[in-house]
Design a protein around this motif. Structure first.
Motif, PDB file in Angstrom:
ATOM      1  N   ASP A 138      23.630   1.314 -47.316  1.00  0.00           N
ATOM      2  CA  ASP A 138      24.910   1.939 -47.627  1.00  0.00           C
ATOM      3  C   ASP A 138      26.028   0.952 -47.328  1.00  0.00           C
ATOM      4  OD1 ASP A 138      23.681   4.341 -48.300  1.00  0.00           O
ATOM      5  OD2 ASP A 138      23.755   5.073 -46.227  1.00  0.00           O
ATOM      6  N   TRP A 139      27.222   1.286 -47.776  1.00  0.00           N
ATOM      7  CA  TRP A 139      28.388   0.486 -47.418  1.00  0.00           C
ATOM      8  C   TRP A 139      28.883   0.910 -46.034  1.00  0.00           C
ATOM      9  CZ3 TRP A 139      30.045  -3.642 -50.154  1.00  0.00           C
ATOM     10  CH2 TRP A 139      29.595  -3.766 -51.476  1.00  0.00           C
ATOM     11  N   PHE A 140      29.284  -0.077 -45.213  1.00  0.00           N
ATOM     12  CA  PHE A 140      29.769   0.201 -43.862  1.00  0.00           C
ATOM     13  C   PHE A 140      31.197  -0.315 -43.696  1.00  0.00           C
ATOM     14  CE2 PHE A 140      25.134  -0.605 -43.439  1.00  0.00           C
ATOM     15  CZ  PHE A 140      24.739   0.668 -43.055  1.00  0.00           C
ATOM     16  N   ASP A 141      32.006   0.471 -42.980  1.00  0.00           N
ATOM     17  CA  ASP A 141      33.384   0.070 -42.683  1.00  0.00           C
ATOM     18  C   ASP A 141      33.725   0.589 -41.298  1.00  0.00           C
ATOM     19  OD1 ASP A 141      36.031  -0.781 -42.848  1.00  0.00           O
ATOM     20  OD2 ASP A 141      36.681   1.109 -43.754  1.00  0.00           O
ATOM     21  N   ARG A 142      33.453  -0.216 -40.286  1.00  0.00           N
ATOM     22  CA  ARG A 142      33.648   0.218 -38.899  1.00  0.00           C
ATOM     23  C   ARG A 142      35.010  -0.188 -38.339  1.00  0.00           C
ATOM     24  NH1 ARG A 142      33.900  -3.670 -35.475  1.00  0.00           N
ATOM     25  NH2 ARG A 142      33.888  -2.162 -33.770  1.00  0.00           N
ATOM     26  N   ASP A 143      35.695  -1.104 -39.018  1.00  0.00           N
ATOM     27  CA  ASP A 143      36.928  -1.644 -38.468  1.00  0.00           C
ATOM     28  C   ASP A 143      37.988  -1.726 -39.564  1.00  0.00           C
ATOM     29  OD1 ASP A 143      38.557  -2.688 -36.490  1.00  0.00           O
ATOM     30  OD2 ASP A 143      37.886  -4.755 -36.770  1.00  0.00           O
ATOM     31  N   ASN A 144      39.229  -1.894 -39.142  1.00  0.00           N
ATOM     32  CA  ASN A 144      40.315  -2.163 -40.077  1.00  0.00           C
ATOM     33  C   ASN A 144      41.143  -3.311 -39.512  1.00  0.00           C
ATOM     34  OD1 ASN A 144      42.519  -1.088 -38.366  1.00  0.00           O
ATOM     35  ND2 ASN A 144      41.479   0.864 -38.675  1.00  0.00           N
TER      36      ASN A 144
ATOM     37  N   LEU B  40      27.324  -7.648 -37.583  1.00  0.00           N
ATOM     38  CA  LEU B  40      26.036  -6.982 -37.714  1.00  0.00           C
ATOM     39  C   LEU B  40      25.657  -6.257 -36.425  1.00  0.00           C
ATOM     40  CD1 LEU B  40      23.536  -6.363 -39.368  1.00  0.00           C
ATOM     41  CD2 LEU B  40      22.600  -8.594 -38.695  1.00  0.00           C
ATOM     42  N   SER B  41      25.906  -6.859 -35.282  1.00  0.00           N
ATOM     43  CA  SER B  41      25.539  -6.231 -34.004  1.00  0.00           C
ATOM     44  C   SER B  41      26.298  -4.917 -33.805  1.00  0.00           C
ATOM     45  CB  SER B  41      25.813  -7.187 -32.841  1.00  0.00           C
ATOM     46  OG  SER B  41      27.180  -7.581 -32.817  1.00  0.00           O
ATOM     47  N   SER B  42      27.580  -4.912 -34.099  1.00  0.00           N
ATOM     48  CA  SER B  42      28.377  -3.692 -33.943  1.00  0.00           C
ATOM     49  C   SER B  42      27.976  -2.630 -34.954  1.00  0.00           C
ATOM     50  CB  SER B  42      29.867  -4.011 -34.107  1.00  0.00           C
ATOM     51  OG  SER B  42      30.314  -4.875 -33.082  1.00  0.00           O
ATOM     52  N   LEU B  43      27.704  -3.048 -36.174  1.00  0.00           N
ATOM     53  CA  LEU B  43      27.288  -2.091 -37.200  1.00  0.00           C
ATOM     54  C   LEU B  43      25.937  -1.470 -36.859  1.00  0.00           C
ATOM     55  CD1 LEU B  43      28.401  -4.044 -40.402  1.00  0.00           C
ATOM     56  CD2 LEU B  43      29.359  -1.900 -39.563  1.00  0.00           C
ATOM     57  N   ARG B  44      25.043  -2.264 -36.280  1.00  0.00           N
ATOM     58  CA  ARG B  44      23.745  -1.721 -35.870  1.00  0.00           C
ATOM     59  C   ARG B  44      23.915  -0.684 -34.760  1.00  0.00           C
ATOM     60  NH1 ARG B  44      20.647  -6.868 -36.429  1.00  0.00           N
ATOM     61  NH2 ARG B  44      19.311  -6.600 -38.243  1.00  0.00           N
TER      62      ARG B  44
ATOM     63  N   GLY C 247      27.052 -10.949 -39.958  1.00  0.00           N
ATOM     64  CA  GLY C 247      28.023  -9.981 -40.444  1.00  0.00           C
ATOM     65  C   GLY C 247      29.230 -10.648 -41.076  1.00  0.00           C
ATOM     66  N   PHE C 248      30.339  -9.909 -41.114  1.00  0.00           N
ATOM     67  CA  PHE C 248      31.541 -10.361 -41.820  1.00  0.00           C
ATOM     68  C   PHE C 248      32.758 -10.210 -40.916  1.00  0.00           C
ATOM     69  CE2 PHE C 248      35.299  -9.274 -44.286  1.00  0.00           C
ATOM     70  CZ  PHE C 248      35.334 -10.265 -45.257  1.00  0.00           C
ATOM     71  N   VAL C 249      33.593 -11.262 -40.871  1.00  0.00           N
ATOM     72  CA  VAL C 249      34.822 -11.209 -40.078  1.00  0.00           C
ATOM     73  C   VAL C 249      35.950 -11.886 -40.852  1.00  0.00           C
ATOM     74  CG1 VAL C 249      36.010 -11.941 -37.985  1.00  0.00           C
ATOM     75  CG2 VAL C 249      33.626 -11.175 -37.845  1.00  0.00           C
ATOM     76  N   CYS C 250      37.065 -11.176 -40.977  1.00  0.00           N
ATOM     77  CA  CYS C 250      38.297 -11.749 -41.503  1.00  0.00           C
ATOM     78  C   CYS C 250      39.323 -11.685 -40.380  1.00  0.00           C
ATOM     79  CB  CYS C 250      38.788 -10.960 -42.722  1.00  0.00           C
ATOM     80  SG  CYS C 250      40.342 -11.567 -43.411  1.00  0.00           S
TER      81      CYS C 250
END
Length: 243
Positions: A156-162, A172-176, A217-220
């Motif tokens: 699925d798509w995940f969006d844990r932060d803004n 990835l660690s936080s999303l897990r 994971g992904f970080v901007c």
């Protein structure tokens, strides 16, 4: 400033960005994949988001063998292969690999290879060989995920932060931790798009990314942007399909 980092790992290999696929071929692939019935326990792709052109990864197609060296040589050309195997090879392959039918790489044989590239394909001419005949070869091409022999299932798509703080952190660690059991142990691929419709692939936004990796994971980060503000992103991971 840390520049754009787009890294994807596929079976231990790191590949460059792939060229976007043509729209009509993408639609054809989308239709073909959408007709497959869902299988129990499999992660299903979200049909309205076809963003493979944004994936900075490649993998290998199946092996193809359309010719043998009985007449003039072995010609595994892209034009011939595309006619024989429609929709099985991407428009702009990033790489080509050729081996004998027994698995010996072409450059490890004694054959003199006339052509082996992603524009023409593979050609071995009998007349160029000391013994008057080429080996029988097979070829495969480096393409985006839908063309590959390894079947990819997307989470699925995940969006844990803004990006209201230091940036948008979709690690990835936080999303897990927040989505137990929903992400495989070793993701092959990662996709990132803007959160709100119309969805824009991350690599088309012009922003700089601190992290863009299927294993991290992904970080901007805000500080890496000229505007000092990141867009809001969501991510998903490509995993091995379980039988």
């Amino acid at each position: 400033m840390i520049k754009l980092v787009c890294i994807a790992i596929v079976a231990g290999l790191v590949f460059d960005l792939v060229e976007p696929m043509e729209k009509n071929q993408m639609n054809s692939l989308s239709a073909r994949f959408s007709k497959r019935p869902p299988r129990p326990g499999h992660i299903q792709r979200e049909p309205e988001l076809e963003v493979y052109s944004s994936v900075p990864i490649q993998c290998w197609t199946e092996w193809f063998n359309s010719d043998n060296p009985s007449r003039g040589g072995d010609q595994e050309t892209l034009s011939k292969l595309r006619r024989q195997y429609p929709e099985e090879i991407c428009l702009n392959p990033a790489g080509i690999e050729a081996t004998t039918l027994s698995g010996t790489p072409a450059d490890k044989t004694e054959d003199k290879i006339f052509k082996s590239d992603t524009t023409t394909g593979f050609i071995c001419r009998n007349r160029d060989q000391k013994h008057g005949k080429c080996n029988d070869y097979r070829v495969r091409f480096s393409c985006p995920p839908p063309y590959c022999s390894k079947k990819v299932c997307w989470t699925d798509w995940f969006d844990r932060d803004n990006p209201s703080g230091t940036g948008d952190w979709e690690t990835l660690s936080s999303l897990r931790n927040e989505n137990r059991g929903k992400i495989c142990e070793s993701p092959w691929f990662i996709e990132a798009v803007t959160k709100d419709s119309p969805y824009t692939p991350a690599i088309q936004t012009g922003e700089n990314f601190y992290m863009f990796s299927p294993t991290q994971g992904f970080v901007c980060r805000q500080r890496d942007q000229s505007s000092k503000t990141c867009l809001d992103y969501k991510v998903r991971f490509g995993c091995p399909c379980t039988e």
